[in-house]
Write an enzyme that holds these catalytic residues in place. Structure first.
Site, short mmCIF file in Angstrom:
data_model
loop_
_atom_site.label_atom_id
_atom_site.label_comp_id
_atom_site.label_asym_id
_atom_site.label_seq_id
_atom_site.Cartn_x
_atom_site.Cartn_y
_atom_site.Cartn_z
N SER A 52 -13.55 -6.05 0.98
CA SER A 52 -12.32 -5.26 1.06
C SER A 52 -12.17 -4.55 2.40
O SER A 52 -11.08 -4.15 2.78
CB SER A 52 -12.28 -4.22 -0.07
OG SER A 52 -12.28 -4.84 -1.33
N GLY A 230 -10.17 -7.06 -2.64
CA GLY A 230 -10.11 -7.79 -1.38
C GLY A 230 -9.39 -7.00 -0.30
O GLY A 230 -8.89 -5.90 -0.54
N GLY A 232 -6.66 -6.37 3.15
CA GLY A 232 -5.34 -6.69 3.65
C GLY A 232 -4.20 -6.30 2.71
O GLY A 232 -4.38 -5.64 1.69
N CYS A 258 -8.36 -3.44 -7.91
CA CYS A 258 -7.92 -3.11 -6.54
C CYS A 258 -6.86 -4.07 -6.01
O CYS A 258 -5.74 -4.00 -6.44
CB CYS A 258 -9.12 -2.97 -5.62
SG CYS A 258 -10.05 -1.47 -5.99
N LEU A 259 -7.19 -4.98 -5.09
CA LEU A 259 -6.19 -5.92 -4.61
C LEU A 259 -5.66 -6.75 -5.78
O LEU A 259 -4.47 -7.08 -5.82
CB LEU A 259 -6.78 -6.82 -3.52
CG LEU A 259 -5.80 -7.73 -2.77
CD1 LEU A 259 -4.72 -6.93 -2.05
CD2 LEU A 259 -6.55 -8.61 -1.76
N GLN A 262 -3.00 -4.81 -7.46
CA GLN A 262 -1.74 -4.87 -6.71
C GLN A 262 -1.04 -6.21 -6.91
O GLN A 262 0.19 -6.27 -7.02
CB GLN A 262 -2.02 -4.61 -5.24
CG GLN A 262 -2.56 -3.22 -4.96
CD GLN A 262 -3.32 -3.13 -3.65
OE1 GLN A 262 -3.21 -3.99 -2.78
NE2 GLN A 262 -4.10 -2.06 -3.50
N ASN A 300 -11.64 2.19 -2.69
CA ASN A 300 -11.53 1.61 -1.36
C ASN A 300 -10.25 0.81 -1.27
O ASN A 300 -10.22 -0.37 -1.60
CB ASN A 300 -12.74 0.72 -1.07
CG ASN A 300 -12.49 -0.16 0.15
OD1 ASN A 300 -11.71 0.20 1.02
ND2 ASN A 300 -13.14 -1.30 0.21
N GLY A 302 -6.17 0.70 0.90
CA GLY A 302 -5.20 1.26 1.83
C GLY A 302 -3.77 1.01 1.40
O GLY A 302 -2.83 1.41 2.09
N HIS A 344 -13.05 0.96 -8.47
CA HIS A 344 -14.15 0.02 -8.68
C HIS A 344 -15.06 0.42 -9.85
O HIS A 344 -16.00 1.19 -9.69
CB HIS A 344 -14.99 -0.09 -7.41
CG HIS A 344 -14.29 -0.82 -6.31
ND1 HIS A 344 -14.25 -2.19 -6.23
CD2 HIS A 344 -13.56 -0.35 -5.27
CE1 HIS A 344 -13.55 -2.55 -5.17
NE2 HIS A 344 -13.11 -1.45 -4.58
N GLU A 346 -17.24 -1.42 -11.10
CA GLU A 346 -18.54 -2.05 -10.85
C GLU A 346 -19.35 -1.32 -9.78
O GLU A 346 -20.40 -1.81 -9.35
CB GLU A 346 -18.33 -3.51 -10.41
CG GLU A 346 -18.04 -3.71 -8.93
CD GLU A 346 -16.70 -3.17 -8.45
OE1 GLU A 346 -16.51 -3.02 -7.24
OE2 GLU A 346 -15.83 -2.89 -9.31
#
Length: 375
Positions: A52, A230, A232, A258-259, A262, A300, A302, A344, A346
């Protein structure tokens, strides 16, 4: 003291601000990326190898980095993924008895350029006010003008597709082939500890490249689907979004982190946006709106999903909320077997407050398998 005379180095931010430091290991080097900071006091090796963080210059706010060395078992991928490291005090010696090597050796093995002796408090305060931005770290103190021009050519994280840079190129398996359930994992930057958590709960996992179609994954006949974390911007991930839409339309059990969270939001028509700073650390407070319990989480990211659009969506329920800024930290679909979180569960080395989410995923899978058996 090792390296009593250190090479001069500096950080040049895209807004022209400069901070000075010294090269770790007395090495010469230059590295570009988006500068961001992580507030965790432990887990630096996991941070450096987390896909990530691909393409980012990591500022560690903890005053000492490297004091417990590194261990080959404490990595989240097969290599370092950050572009460079910025810290205050770099520890060349370590004291942990089960460490394999020093952090300096680890960085050398992974060809990562790092600088220390930086006023990280001032740097983080600046980033918090001005926002995340591109930067360069370098020992080329006499080539400032050249580096300024080179920095202008570094692409911004917003709109940048990076999953293809970190995803597997070929499918692979993880876990026991005789496990109770089969899970298809779409790798857009997956962490090893996610796979460990799935396998230890009775899953045989097949990990697929970032652009794999739903049809190809479904051909393996999985019991459930997972979309990973991940790097970007999620918006360019058209293949992953399309796969998520089909998983949802076919009412398959789906979990995203996370990614992946999204991507699931985008598959439901909810937009995402680049955050001013993002959330990066291991002590982020989250409220579970279903249970009413608080969780300390590792985060984590952005980017985040649009809260107003999520609240207005007839098929989406917000399940978790970040207590620092009230951003959406988790969602579930009301009529589908789908949920996701923006943190996260995990987390390695921790915290483990949210590990129950993996159990929830397996409960969803078991329920789905039981229903299929009755048909």
């Amino acid at each position: 003291m090792k390296y009593q005379t250190k090479k001069k180095a500096f950080i040049l931010l895209a807004d022209g601000t400069i901070f000075y430091g010294k090269a770790v290991g007395n090495k010469e080097g230059t590295a570009f990326g988006e500068v961001c900071f992580n507030t965790g006091m432990t887990g630096y090796q996991e941070i450096f190898t987390d896909p990530s963080y691909f393409g980012q210059l990591m500022v560690t706010t903890n005053a000492h980095i490297g004091n417990y060395g590194t261990n080959n078992d404490e990595v989240e991928s097969d290599s370092v993924k950050i572009s460079g490291l910025i810290c205050k005090n770099f520890s060349y010696e370590y004291s942990r008895i089960d460490a394999d090597k020093s952090l300096e050796e680890f960085l050398e093995d992974n060809k990562l350029f790092a600088i220390s002796d930086v006023d990280t408090r001032a740097l983080v305060c600046h980033i918090r006010e001005a926002g995340a931005m591109n930067a360069v770290i370098s020992t080329e103190v006499d080539n400032l003008s050249k580096l300024k021009e080179a920095l202008k050519e570094v692409p911004n994280m917003e709109g940048l597709e990076l999953a293809s840079k970190v995803s597997t190129t070929e499918p692979y398996f993880y876990g026991d082939a005789n496990a109770t359930y089969r899970i298809a994992a779409l790798d857009i930057g997956i962490k090893k500890n996610i796979l460990r958590n799935l396998a230890k709960r009775g899953a045989y996992v097949k990990v697929f490249p970032y652009n794999t179609s739903y049809q190809e994954m479904e051909a393996w006949n999985p019991d459930g689907y997972f979309i990973s974390n991940g790097p970007g911007d999620p918006k360019p991930l058209e293949d992953a979004i399309s796969a998520a839409k089909e998983i949802i339309s076919n009412n398959k059990p789906l979990f995203g982190i996370c990614l992946g969270h999204q991507v699931i939001a985008l598959a439901n028509g909810i937009s995402t946006y680049k955050m001013h700073n993002g959330h990066r650390g291991i002590n982020h407070p989250v409220l579970n709106l279903i249970s009413g319990k608080g969780e300390i989480t590792s985060q984590n990211h952005g980017f985040a999903i649009n809260k107003k659009e999520t609240e207005a969506h007839p098929e989406i329920e917000i399940t978790h909320e970040h207590l620092n800024d009230n951003t959406v930290a988790g969602i579930k679909m009301k009529s589908k077997n789908v949920f996701s979180v923006q943190y996260h569960p995990e987390a390695s080395p921790g915290p483990h407050d949210a590990s129950y989410l993996f159990d929830q995923f397996f409960e969803n899978i078991a329920s789905s398998v039981d229903k299929d058996a009755l048909v």
